[in-house]
Design an enzyme around this catalytic site. Structure first.
Site, PDB file in Angstrom:
ATOM      1  CG  ASP A 265      -1.763   0.982   1.172  1.00 50.26           C
ATOM      2  OD1 ASP A 265      -0.865   2.196   0.709  1.00 50.26           O
ATOM      3  OD2 ASP A 265      -2.726   0.938   1.561  1.00 50.26           O
TER       4      ASP A 265
ATOM      5  CG  ASP B 113      -0.220   0.928   5.011  1.00 49.46           C
ATOM      6  OD1 ASP B 113      -0.045   2.168   5.515  1.00 49.46           O
ATOM      7  OD2 ASP B 113      -0.454   0.152   4.631  1.00 49.46           O
TER       8      ASP B 113
ATOM      9  CG  HIS C 227      14.103  13.981 -20.119  1.00 48.78           C
ATOM     10  ND1 HIS C 227      14.418  12.903 -21.210  1.00 48.78           N
ATOM     11  CD2 HIS C 227      14.765  14.674 -19.161  1.00 48.78           C
ATOM     12  CE1 HIS C 227      15.927  13.166 -20.643  1.00 48.78           C
ATOM     13  NE2 HIS C 227      16.044  13.810 -20.057  1.00 48.78           N
TER      14      HIS C 227
ATOM     15  CB  CYS D 159      20.436  15.276 -17.705  1.00 50.43           C
ATOM     16  SG  CYS D 159      19.815  13.797 -18.815  1.00 50.43           S
TER      17      CYS D 159
ATOM     18  CB  CYS E 276      27.305 -12.581  -4.567  1.00 53.04           C
ATOM     19  SG  CYS E 276      28.393 -10.775  -5.061  1.00 53.04           S
TER      20      CYS E 276
ATOM     21  CG  HIS F 238      22.931 -13.021  -1.605  1.00 52.69           C
ATOM     22  ND1 HIS F 238      22.027 -12.346  -1.311  1.00 52.69           N
ATOM     23  CD2 HIS F 238      24.480 -12.563  -1.629  1.00 52.69           C
ATOM     24  CE1 HIS F 238      22.230 -11.623  -0.170  1.00 52.69           C
ATOM     25  NE2 HIS F 238      23.535 -12.001  -0.761  1.00 52.69           N
TER      26      HIS F 238
ATOM     27  CB  CYS G  50      27.065  -7.268   0.438  1.00 48.60           C
ATOM     28  SG  CYS G  50      25.453  -8.083   1.266  1.00 48.60           S
TER      29      CYS G  50
END
Lengths: 166, 291
Positions: free
Chosen positions: B79, B82, B111, B144, B207, B211, B252
Site C-alpha cells: 500500500d 504505508d 523530457h 543530463c 555473493c 545468495h 555486503c
C-alpha cells in the site's frame, strides 16, 4: 664490621628469595605456533597452537560474540541458548566432538577448507592469501600485518568448548 | 557435514531460543509460498520468474527479496500510503520539475512529464550513448545535469540522487527487468559475473556463497534472499531511509571483511548489470521496503 655482615647476610637471602618469587609470578613467555608454521595432516592439526590449555568458558563467549568467533551466525549451538538468532548455514554443532577428533576440529577452526574443499566457512587463523582483505569491518584496506580473526589462544579456547560437545 | 532437514533445524532452533532464552521465535527459513505482491489492490508484481538461460541452472527460479521478508514488512510494500519510500519518491518527483544550473532547465524541460520515463529503470544499467561505458541510472541523471542543465553532478548516494532514482524507478513499477547483456555490454557482464563469484575479504565470501547457495537460510537474524536488485532503491527499515544498489553492494562487501569498491565504480556498475540479469523477468518494484 661483624655487625654489618650480620645485617647484610639476611638481606642477601631476601634478594634471592625475591628473585625466585618474581620468576614464579612473572607471566611465562608462551610458545605460539604462527599460521604459516602449522603442521597439517589431512586437514587436522595435532599439536596445540599454544602452551596454555584452552578455556572452554572463554571459548563459549567467543563463539557467541559478533566481532570475534560469532560461530552462532551460521551454526546452531544448543548449549548456548542465550545467544539469540542462531543461524543455519552450517551444521548444528551439538555432538561435534563425537564426530571429529580434537586434531580435526582444530584444523576445521583454523582453516576448514583444508577439510572440506570449497567450504563457505571462513578460516579463523589465517593471515594471507586473501582477495582485497579489509581492516576488520571498516571497508578500508587491511594493514600489512593483518591479524587472524582469532588469535592462537582463542582458537584453543573455542576448541576446548567444542570438545565439551559430546 | 550432512545438513539436517531445514525445517527440522529451524524448528529446533526456534524452540530452543524461545524456551531457554525467552526471545522472540526466529523466522523460519524459506521464502513464503502462495502469496502475491499486489500494490494498492491494483498492480500485481511478478515475484517469481523462471531462471534465465544465461544463469546456466545456478538458480531453480528467480525470487524477489519481498518473499523473504516478514509479514509486516511485506504488507508495507502493498500500500503506497504505508510504504515509507513514497515520501522520498515524491521529493524526487518535485526535483524532476525543479530548474537547476546555468541553463535554467529542469528534467521536465527536455523530457516532459516524469511518466515519460516509464521503462527506463527496467533496462538499467546499460551502455552509454557514446557506446564506450556502462552507465547506471545515476550516470544518466548526472550526464543530463552536467551537460544539458549546466548543474553540478549529484553524489551517488546523495539524498537528491536517491530521491530521483526512486521517482524514476516508480515509473517502471510492474515492468519486467530486461537488461541487455550482449554486444558491447557482454564484457561488462562477464566482469560482473567474475566479481559475483569471487571470494573477497578475510571471510572469503562471494555473493554466491550467501545468495545462490544459501538463500532461504539464516545468518544470525538475517534471512538470506537471492540478493535481487529489482526493488531498488529500497527503503530500509534498519536505517530509516533509501539505500542505493551500490551502497547495498558496499555493505555486503564490507561485511566479508574486505576492502570495498566505491559506489559508482566500474566494478559495482559491472556487478549491477550481472545481478540485474539474474533477476531478468522479475518486476521492477521500485521502491520496495526491506528490513
Amino acid at each position: 664490621m661483624r655487625r654489618i655482615a650480620t645485617l647484610c647476610a639476611p638481606a642477601a637471602v631476601s634478594a634471592a628469595a625475591i628473585t625466585t618469587a618474581l620468576t614464579i609470578l612473572a607471566p611465562p613467555v608462551l610458545a605460539e605456533t604462527a599460521p604459516a608454521a602449522i603442521a597439517w595432516q589431512d586437514g587436522a592439526i595435532a599439536a596445540p597452537l599454544t602452551d596454555s590449555p584452552g578455556d572452554a568458558g572463554r571459548g563459549a563467549e567467543l563463539m557467541a560474540t559478533r566481532p570475534l568467533g560469532n560461530c552462532v551466525a551460521c551454526h546452531e549451538i544448543a548449549a548456548l541458548p542465550a545467544a539469540s538468532f542462531q543461524g543455519n548455514i552450517g551444521p548444528a554443532l551439538e555432538g561435534a566432538a563425537t564426530r571429529y577428533s580434537e586434531a580435526q576440529l582444530r584444523g576445521i577452526i583454523v582453516n576448514a577448507k583444508n577439510t572440506f574443499d570449497g567450504s563457505m566457512m571462513p578460516a579463523f587463523y589465517k593471515t594471507d592469501g586473501f582477495i582485497r582483505p579489509g581492516d576488520a569491518y571498516t571497508g578500508k584496506a587491511a594493514p600489512a600485518d593483518l591479524p587472524p580473526i582469532l588469535d592462537a589462544q582463542q582458537v584453543e579456547d573455542v576448541l576446548a568448548f567444542l570438545m565439551t560437545m559430546k | 557435514m550432512q545438513k539436517a532437514p531445514r525445517m527440522a533445524r529451524a524448528l529446533a532452533g526456534a524452540l530452543a531460543a524461545a524456551a531457554l532464552a525467552g526471545s522472540a521465535i526466529q523466522a523460519s527459513a524459506d521464502p513464503v509460498e502462495g502469496v502475491d505482491l499486489v500494490v494498492n489492490n491494483e498492480i500485481t508484481l511478478t515475484t517469481r520468474a523462471p531462471a534465465p538461460a544465461h544463469l546456466d541452472g545456478a538458480l531453480p527460479e528467480v525470487m524477489s527479496g519481498w518473499l523473504f521478508r516478514e509479514d509486516a514488512t511485506r504488507a508495507m510494500q502493498m500500500d503506497d500510503f504505508d510504504n515509507p519510500a513514497m515520501v522520498f519518491a515524491d521529493m524526487g518527483r518535485d526535483l524532476w520539475g525543479t530548474t537547476d544550473g546555468a541553463e535554467g532547465k529542469s528534467c521536465a524541460s527536455c523530457h516532459g512529464n516524469i511518466e515519460e520515463m516509464r521503462g527506463v529503470r527496467a533496462h538499467m544499467p546499460r551502455i552509454s550513448p557514446a557506446g564506450d561505458d556502462l552507465w547506471s541510472m545515476e550516470n544518466f541523471v548526472n550526464n543530463c545535469r552536467t551537460t544539458r542543465m549546466g548543474a553540478e553532478a549529484w553524489g551517488w548516494d546523495s539524498n537528491e540522487m536517491m530521491n530521483m532514482t526512486a521517482a524514476l524507478s516508480l515509473q517502471s513499477r510492474g515492468l519486467p527487468v530486461d537488461v541487455a547483456i550482449d554486444g558491447p555490454a557482454a564484457p561488462w557482464w562477464e566482469k560482473g559475473r567474475e566479481i559475483y563469484y569471487t571470494r573477497f575479504g578475510q571471510l572469503e565470501l562471494a555473493c554466491s556463497n550467501c545468495h545462490q547457495d544459501h538463500f532461504g537460510d539464516m545468518i544470525r537474524a538475517d534471512h538470506l534472499s537471492q540478493g535481487q536488485i529489482n526493488g531498488f532503491p529500497v527503503y530500509r527499515l534498519k536505517t530509516a531511509g533509501l539505500v542505493s544498489i551500490h551502497n547495498r553492494f558496499k555493505g555486503c562487501v564490507r561485511d566479508t571483511r574486505a576492502e570495498t569498491f566505491k559506489p559508482g565504480s566500474a566494478e559495482f556498475r559491472a556487478l549491477e548489470l550481472y545481478v540485474a540479469s539474474r533477476g531478468q523477468g522479475l518486476s521492477v518494484e521500485g521502491v520496495s521496503v526491506r528490513p
